[in-house]
Design a protein around this motif. Structure first.
Motif, PDB file in Angstrom:
ATOM      1  N   SER A 109       0.870  -1.165   0.000  1.00 22.46           N
ATOM      2  CA  SER A 109       0.000   0.000   0.000  1.00 22.46           C
ATOM      3  C   SER A 109       0.912   1.221   0.000  1.00 22.46           C
ATOM      4  N   THR A 110       0.794   2.057  -1.028  1.00 24.41           N
ATOM      5  CA  THR A 110       1.692   3.205  -1.142  1.00 24.41           C
ATOM      6  C   THR A 110       0.963   4.432  -1.669  1.00 24.41           C
ATOM      7  N   THR A 111       1.317   5.574  -1.144  1.00 25.47           N
ATOM      8  CA  THR A 111       0.782   6.849  -1.634  1.00 25.47           C
ATOM      9  C   THR A 111       1.836   7.609  -2.429  1.00 25.47           C
ATOM     10  N   LYS A 112       2.984   6.972  -2.694  1.00 24.25           N
ATOM     11  CA  LYS A 112       4.084   7.637  -3.393  1.00 24.25           C
ATOM     12  C   LYS A 112       4.089   7.380  -4.897  1.00 24.25           C
ATOM     13  N   ALA A 113       3.584   6.225  -5.312  1.00 26.26           N
ATOM     14  CA  ALA A 113       3.746   5.789  -6.708  1.00 26.26           C
ATOM     15  C   ALA A 113       2.954   6.609  -7.704  1.00 26.26           C
ATOM     16  N   ILE A 114       1.906   7.290  -7.225  1.00 23.69           N
ATOM     17  CA  ILE A 114       1.082   8.133  -8.096  1.00 23.69           C
ATOM     18  C   ILE A 114       1.055   9.527  -7.501  1.00 23.69           C
ATOM     19  N   ASP A 115       1.384  10.523  -8.300  1.00 24.15           N
ATOM     20  CA  ASP A 115       1.347  11.907  -7.821  1.00 24.15           C
ATOM     21  C   ASP A 115      -0.078  12.313  -7.464  1.00 24.15           C
ATOM     22  N   PRO A 116      -0.256  13.162  -6.447  1.00 23.34           N
ATOM     23  CA  PRO A 116      -1.595  13.656  -6.113  1.00 23.34           C
ATOM     24  C   PRO A 116      -2.237  14.368  -7.306  1.00 23.34           C
ATOM     25  N   GLN A 117      -3.547  14.430  -7.314  1.00 22.76           N
ATOM     26  CA  GLN A 117      -4.249  15.122  -8.395  1.00 22.76           C
ATOM     27  C   GLN A 117      -3.904  16.605  -8.409  1.00 22.76           C
ATOM     28  N   TYR A 118      -3.731  17.191  -7.219  1.00 23.81           N
ATOM     29  CA  TYR A 118      -3.373  18.609  -7.103  1.00 23.81           C
ATOM     30  C   TYR A 118      -2.117  18.727  -6.235  1.00 23.81           C
ATOM     31  N   PRO A 119      -0.929  18.521  -6.806  1.00 20.67           N
ATOM     32  CA  PRO A 119       0.305  18.515  -6.014  1.00 20.67           C
ATOM     33  C   PRO A 119       0.517  19.774  -5.177  1.00 20.67           C
ATOM     34  N   GLU A 120       0.033  20.912  -5.653  1.00 22.27           N
ATOM     35  CA  GLU A 120       0.189  22.171  -4.915  1.00 22.27           C
ATOM     36  C   GLU A 120      -1.145  22.669  -4.352  1.00 22.27           C
ATOM     37  N   GLY A 121      -2.130  21.777  -4.246  1.00 30.59           N
ATOM     38  CA  GLY A 121      -3.458  22.187  -3.811  1.00 30.59           C
ATOM     39  C   GLY A 121      -4.308  22.593  -5.001  1.00 30.59           C
ATOM     40  N   LYS A 122      -5.610  22.645  -4.819  1.00 31.76           N
ATOM     41  CA  LYS A 122      -6.526  22.917  -5.937  1.00 31.76           C
ATOM     42  C   LYS A 122      -6.297  24.283  -6.574  1.00 31.76           C
ATOM     43  N   ASP A 123      -5.784  25.229  -5.808  1.00 29.21           N
ATOM     44  CA  ASP A 123      -5.531  26.568  -6.356  1.00 29.21           C
ATOM     45  C   ASP A 123      -4.069  26.771  -6.725  1.00 29.21           C
ATOM     46  N   GLY A 124      -3.280  25.692  -6.648  1.00 29.08           N
ATOM     47  CA  GLY A 124      -1.842  25.811  -6.885  1.00 29.08           C
ATOM     48  C   GLY A 124      -1.452  25.558  -8.330  1.00 29.08           C
ATOM     49  N   TYR A 125      -0.149  25.462  -8.538  1.00 31.80           N
ATOM     50  CA  TYR A 125       0.427  25.272  -9.863  1.00 31.80           C
ATOM     51  C   TYR A 125       0.139  23.861 -10.371  1.00 31.80           C
ATOM     52  N   TYR A 126      -0.284  23.740 -11.626  1.00 25.61           N
ATOM     53  CA  TYR A 126      -0.519  22.438 -12.259  1.00 25.61           C
ATOM     54  C   TYR A 126       0.747  22.002 -12.978  1.00 25.61           C
ATOM     55  N   ASN A 127       1.236  20.796 -12.654  1.00 29.75           N
ATOM     56  CA  ASN A 127       2.514  20.353 -13.223  1.00 29.75           C
ATOM     57  C   ASN A 127       2.381  19.669 -14.582  1.00 29.75           C
ATOM     58  N   GLY A 128       1.163  19.584 -15.122  1.00 31.29           N
ATOM     59  CA  GLY A 128       0.995  19.079 -16.480  1.00 31.29           C
ATOM     60  C   GLY A 128       0.868  17.584 -16.606  1.00 31.29           C
ATOM     61  N   GLN A 129       0.774  16.855 -15.485  1.00 26.76           N
ATOM     62  CA  GLN A 129       0.614  15.409 -15.569  1.00 26.76           C
ATOM     63  C   GLN A 129      -0.509  14.957 -14.647  1.00 26.76           C
ATOM     64  N   SER A 130      -1.184  13.864 -15.048  1.00 29.47           N
ATOM     65  CA  SER A 130      -2.286  13.368 -14.239  1.00 29.47           C
ATOM     66  C   SER A 130      -2.447  11.865 -14.430  1.00 29.47           C
ATOM     67  N   PHE A 131      -2.761  11.182 -13.347  1.00 31.70           N
ATOM     68  CA  PHE A 131      -2.993   9.741 -13.378  1.00 31.70           C
ATOM     69  C   PHE A 131      -4.286   9.442 -14.136  1.00 31.70           C
ATOM     70  N   TYR A 132      -4.267   8.360 -14.946  1.00 34.71           N
ATOM     71  CA  TYR A 132      -5.519   7.999 -15.602  1.00 34.71           C
ATOM     72  C   TYR A 132      -5.847   6.514 -15.629  1.00 34.71           C
ATOM     73  N   ASP A 133      -4.885   5.600 -15.368  1.00 35.11           N
ATOM     74  CA  ASP A 133      -5.272   4.187 -15.419  1.00 35.11           C
ATOM     75  C   ASP A 133      -4.191   3.282 -14.835  1.00 35.11           C
ATOM     76  N   ILE A 134      -4.607   2.053 -14.492  1.00 37.56           N
ATOM     77  CA  ILE A 134      -3.689   0.967 -14.156  1.00 37.56           C
ATOM     78  C   ILE A 134      -4.105  -0.236 -14.983  1.00 37.56           C
ATOM     79  N   ALA A 135      -3.158  -1.138 -15.231  1.00 37.77           N
ATOM     80  CA  ALA A 135      -3.464  -2.333 -16.009  1.00 37.77           C
ATOM     81  C   ALA A 135      -2.560  -3.471 -15.564  1.00 37.77           C
ATOM     82  N   ILE A 136      -3.066  -4.694 -15.719  1.00 39.51           N
ATOM     83  CA  ILE A 136      -2.256  -5.893 -15.493  1.00 39.51           C
ATOM     84  C   ILE A 136      -2.294  -6.704 -16.777  1.00 39.51           C
TER      85      ILE A 136
END
Length: 200
Positions: free
Chosen positions: A78-105
């Motif tokens: 169980s890890t919270t590190k492998a995927i960046d938060p949706q709002y790394p700087e908070g909802k009103d902060g800077y958007y870093n241009g990347q976002s999680f969208y899926d996992i697959a096996i």
């Protein structure tokens, strides 16, 4: 005096337990789920991504469960590190241009997929040596100025291939470079954070 110390101890312990419980329990929104055999026992294992929508950064938690013959599942990671938060700087902060969208096996490989403003990237993990180890990284991107690039890094072999190509009317020829970069030991999923190095 002893009663005061005991009450203080109980209060501190209760506060710590409440904080721990609340921080864990807030990951209650299921975002993605994938099933497939990860440890080659012919049983479909389970990977779930949940999100803490209360936290201002809206972090994700990735959890891996191995299946047992009786139908039960045991949490392995169980890890919270492998995927960046949706709002790394908070909802009103800077958007870093990347976002999680899926996992697959697929074929025993766990893939974490992310989107870029102009492209996407993936991290691939395989269960080996009693750990989930990073074995692959790939990226496709555009600089928004007529150039598209790709990166394909096989961490198992150490071969990293980069290409660039113009998609406008330029006569500039495509480029391709190959390097051997051995990363040892291979990064483990439970400690992994994306883009902490220039390579993955």
């Amino acid at each position: 005096m002893n009663k005061i110390v005991l009450l203080l101890f109980i209060f501190i312990s209760s506060s710590l337990m409440a904080q721990k419980r609340s921080s864990n329990d807030n990951f209650i929104v299921q975002i993605k789920k994938a099933t497939g055999d990860l440890n080659k026992d012919n049983l479909d294992d389970l990977v779930i991504v949940t999100q803490d929508t209360i936290d201002k950064k809206a972090p994700y938690k990735l959890s891996v469960f191995f299946a047992h013959p009786n139908g039960a599942f045991k949490e392995i990671i169980s890890t919270t590190k492998a995927i960046d938060p949706q709002y790394p700087e908070g909802k009103d902060g800077y958007y870093n241009g990347q976002s999680f969208y899926d996992i697959a096996i697929e074929k025993g490989i766990l893939t974490i997929k992310n989107e870029l403003t102009r492209g996407n990237f993936e991290h691939k993990f395989r269960y080996q040596n009693t750990n989930f180890e990073l074995i692959g990284f790939s990226e496709t991107y555009s600089d928004g100025q007529g150039t598209m690039g790709t990166v394909d890094f096989n961490l198992s072999t150490g071969i990293r291939v980069s290409t660039t190509e113009r998609y406008d009317d330029s006569d500039e020829k495509p480029t391709r470079s190959q390097k051997k970069i051995l990363i040892r030991p291979l990064p483990k999923l439970q400690h992994f954070t994306p883009f902490t190095t220039e390579f993955y």
